[in-house]
Write a protein that holds these residues in place. Sequence first.
Motif, PDB file in Angstrom:
ATOM      1  N   ILE A  19       0.765  -1.360   0.300  1.00  0.00           N
ATOM      2  CA  ILE A  19      -0.230   0.227   0.315  1.00  0.00           C
ATOM      3  C   ILE A  19       0.874   1.459  -0.169  1.00  0.00           C
ATOM      4  O   ILE A  19       2.179   1.543   0.565  1.00  0.00           O
ATOM      5  CB  ILE A  19      -0.987   0.019   1.474  1.00  0.00           C
ATOM      6  CG1 ILE A  19      -0.077  -0.185   2.742  1.00  0.00           C
ATOM      7  CG2 ILE A  19      -1.548  -0.949   1.056  1.00  0.00           C
ATOM      8  CD1 ILE A  19      -1.283   0.684   4.053  1.00  0.00           C
ATOM      9  N   SER A  22       1.199   6.842   1.789  1.00  0.00           N
ATOM     10  CA  SER A  22       0.160   7.921   2.663  1.00  0.00           C
ATOM     11  C   SER A  22      -0.254   6.883   3.934  1.00  0.00           C
ATOM     12  O   SER A  22      -0.284   7.121   4.206  1.00  0.00           O
ATOM     13  CB  SER A  22      -0.112   8.294   1.511  1.00  0.00           C
ATOM     14  OG  SER A  22      -0.469   7.985   0.763  1.00  0.00           O
ATOM     15  N   ALA A  23      -1.073   5.712   2.794  1.00  0.00           N
ATOM     16  CA  ALA A  23      -1.857   4.781   3.490  1.00  0.00           C
ATOM     17  C   ALA A  23      -1.129   4.116   4.862  1.00  0.00           C
ATOM     18  O   ALA A  23      -1.618   4.111   5.814  1.00  0.00           O
ATOM     19  CB  ALA A  23      -2.086   4.102   2.661  1.00  0.00           C
ATOM     20  N   VAL A  26      -1.535   6.958   7.955  1.00  0.00           N
ATOM     21  CA  VAL A  26      -2.717   6.722   8.159  1.00  0.00           C
ATOM     22  C   VAL A  26      -2.939   5.647   8.997  1.00  0.00           C
ATOM     23  O   VAL A  26      -3.421   5.978  10.487  1.00  0.00           O
ATOM     24  CB  VAL A  26      -4.038   6.767   7.171  1.00  0.00           C
ATOM     25  CG1 VAL A  26      -5.507   6.819   7.446  1.00  0.00           C
ATOM     26  CG2 VAL A  26      -3.698   7.729   6.264  1.00  0.00           C
ATOM     27  N   GLU A  44     -10.100   6.460   7.774  1.00  0.00           N
ATOM     28  CA  GLU A  44     -10.925   6.532   6.134  1.00  0.00           C
ATOM     29  C   GLU A  44      -9.019   6.556   5.922  1.00  0.00           C
ATOM     30  O   GLU A  44      -8.459   7.345   6.153  1.00  0.00           O
ATOM     31  CB  GLU A  44     -11.800   7.573   6.237  1.00  0.00           C
ATOM     32  CG  GLU A  44     -13.308   6.632   6.644  1.00  0.00           C
ATOM     33  CD  GLU A  44     -13.823   8.204   6.949  1.00  0.00           C
ATOM     34  OE1 GLU A  44     -13.390   9.266   5.519  1.00  0.00           O
ATOM     35  OE2 GLU A  44     -14.983   8.088   7.210  1.00  0.00           O
ATOM     36  N   ILE A  45      -8.865   5.575   4.708  1.00  0.00           N
ATOM     37  CA  ILE A  45      -8.091   6.529   3.848  1.00  0.00           C
ATOM     38  C   ILE A  45      -8.960   6.323   2.374  1.00  0.00           C
ATOM     39  O   ILE A  45      -9.215   5.227   1.432  1.00  0.00           O
ATOM     40  CB  ILE A  45      -6.980   4.783   3.316  1.00  0.00           C
ATOM     41  CG1 ILE A  45      -6.573   4.737   4.808  1.00  0.00           C
ATOM     42  CG2 ILE A  45      -6.203   5.339   2.596  1.00  0.00           C
ATOM     43  CD1 ILE A  45      -5.187   4.129   5.239  1.00  0.00           C
ATOM     44  N   ILE A 116      -7.833   1.576  -0.842  1.00  0.00           N
ATOM     45  CA  ILE A 116      -6.438   1.660  -0.453  1.00  0.00           C
ATOM     46  C   ILE A 116      -5.738   2.470  -0.782  1.00  0.00           C
ATOM     47  O   ILE A 116      -4.514   2.975  -1.007  1.00  0.00           O
ATOM     48  CB  ILE A 116      -6.103   0.947   0.581  1.00  0.00           C
ATOM     49  CG1 ILE A 116      -5.478   1.149   2.042  1.00  0.00           C
ATOM     50  CG2 ILE A 116      -5.750  -0.507   0.007  1.00  0.00           C
ATOM     51  CD1 ILE A 116      -5.051   0.254   3.376  1.00  0.00           C
ATOM     52  N   SER A 402      -7.636   9.582   9.137  1.00  0.00           N
ATOM     53  CA  SER A 402      -8.005   9.595   7.704  1.00  0.00           C
ATOM     54  C   SER A 402      -6.738  10.332   7.000  1.00  0.00           C
ATOM     55  O   SER A 402      -6.216  10.821   7.188  1.00  0.00           O
ATOM     56  CB  SER A 402      -9.465  10.192   7.640  1.00  0.00           C
ATOM     57  OG  SER A 402      -8.653  12.107   7.861  1.00  0.00           O
ATOM     58  N   SER A 404      -5.089   9.578   2.002  1.00  0.00           N
ATOM     59  CA  SER A 404      -6.086   9.303   0.894  1.00  0.00           C
ATOM     60  C   SER A 404      -5.149   8.431   0.064  1.00  0.00           C
ATOM     61  O   SER A 404      -4.232   8.579   0.481  1.00  0.00           O
ATOM     62  CB  SER A 404      -5.921  10.613  -0.633  1.00  0.00           C
ATOM     63  OG  SER A 404      -5.142  10.855  -0.794  1.00  0.00           O
ATOM     64  N   PRO A 405      -5.293   7.671  -0.084  1.00  0.00           N
ATOM     65  CA  PRO A 405      -4.680   6.948  -0.555  1.00  0.00           C
ATOM     66  C   PRO A 405      -2.995   7.467  -1.818  1.00  0.00           C
ATOM     67  O   PRO A 405      -1.985   7.055  -1.873  1.00  0.00           O
ATOM     68  CB  PRO A 405      -4.829   5.617  -2.399  1.00  0.00           C
ATOM     69  CG  PRO A 405      -6.485   6.130  -1.728  1.00  0.00           C
ATOM     70  CD  PRO A 405      -6.881   7.061  -0.927  1.00  0.00           C
TER      71      PRO A 405
END
Length: 408
Positions: A19, A22-23, A26, A44-45, A116, A402, A404-405
């Motif tokens: 992944i 950034s994920a 999180v 949340e991603i 993700i 949270s 974002s992918p």
Amino acid sequence: MELIYAGFDGLDVTFKGSIPLSAVDVLEAGKEVAQELKERQYVEIGDFKGHVGPTGLRDGGYSYIVDTGDLGFTWFISKSQRKENWGLRVSCKSATLAAFGFEQTVARMYGELEAIGATVLEESIGRVDFAMDWRVSGDFRIDPDRFSMHGTTTLGQSGDEWNQAWRGQRCTGFTIGKMPGRQICIYDKRLEVVKTQKAHWWSIWGIDRDELDRAEDQIWRLEIRAGKKHLKEHWGISRWADLRKALGDIFEDALVQVRYKSRPWEDNENVSRIEDDEFWLAAKDCITRDLSDWSSNATPGVIKQVMEDQQRQTITAQLVGLSANLAVLSGMDEDEISADLPSQIATLITQHVRGPKAKDFKRKMRKVTRRYEIIDSDGVVRGGRSDTRYGQCPDKVPEVVSGSPAGA
């Protein structure tokens, strides 16, 4: 004997890939909060939503364990950015497979990988289980002495591990084999459902429990489990294409190699000349059909509703029990319980719902929204950024961990 359910009950897959960083950030932030508060945290991603636990899984080097709901998956995720590593693993829940079936479950699995932002190079099938549930008469009994291996070999001579479970004078379960090889399990499913409080199975079966009990019938499950070693060494299966080609053959062969005979046999008797029990014959007939066609009697929304109703009943029972404790510790007599206890409890709750303690109560409610299901049957997200019914949480419990992918 009536077949009331047949379908896949387990599916484990490992993926070569990773992944995005950034994920990972999180998930790491969520894991840190989970460790501090000693409970899973909602994250949340992008469109990926789940609860990350306070620990990972050392076996395989997975840093994070993420649960995406009762009708979702359990993900084991590595923080490594090396795409050549087998950095992603998923375990499908039995309720998910019952609600959506095999193909839709696989599609939803890849949907969460995409959400993700995972890069996936290839897959390796680790386990696949198929289960059949049978409604049988009350006098149905499993006799361990009637199991045999293919040909003239008896079970005791086969070298397979086998275990029995008994309740009084009655055998309630029988397991042949050991994972990650092949296992065949036969057990009293009604007993297991009642014991583990998995009430959603009554909806999946389309059976009223009271009606079943009045009829004095039983529900028995025959489950065939194929582990990674069995899949790879005996069938050459690692990929989806391999699995889809051989699905029926894997489970059909299991019921040929191990048989349940119509009666016990004498020491010098040829076992192969004894007919299989009608239970075994019916199971083999079920397996010969297209396994991917099997579906449950209940929709995902119905299954989730039953799960939520059961949780409410559990909480209600706890409230009643705590009220009884309060009455005893307060020294109330019978008249005082009837006259004063309800009002005392109402006053106590009102003090927390209104006034200076209301903020803390909303904070607790917001934590609860993350603890239970993430998505309602109508698609409403609970505990996410769109859920502001209970206001904002203090910094100790972040509003939502949270990102974002793509890190945008």
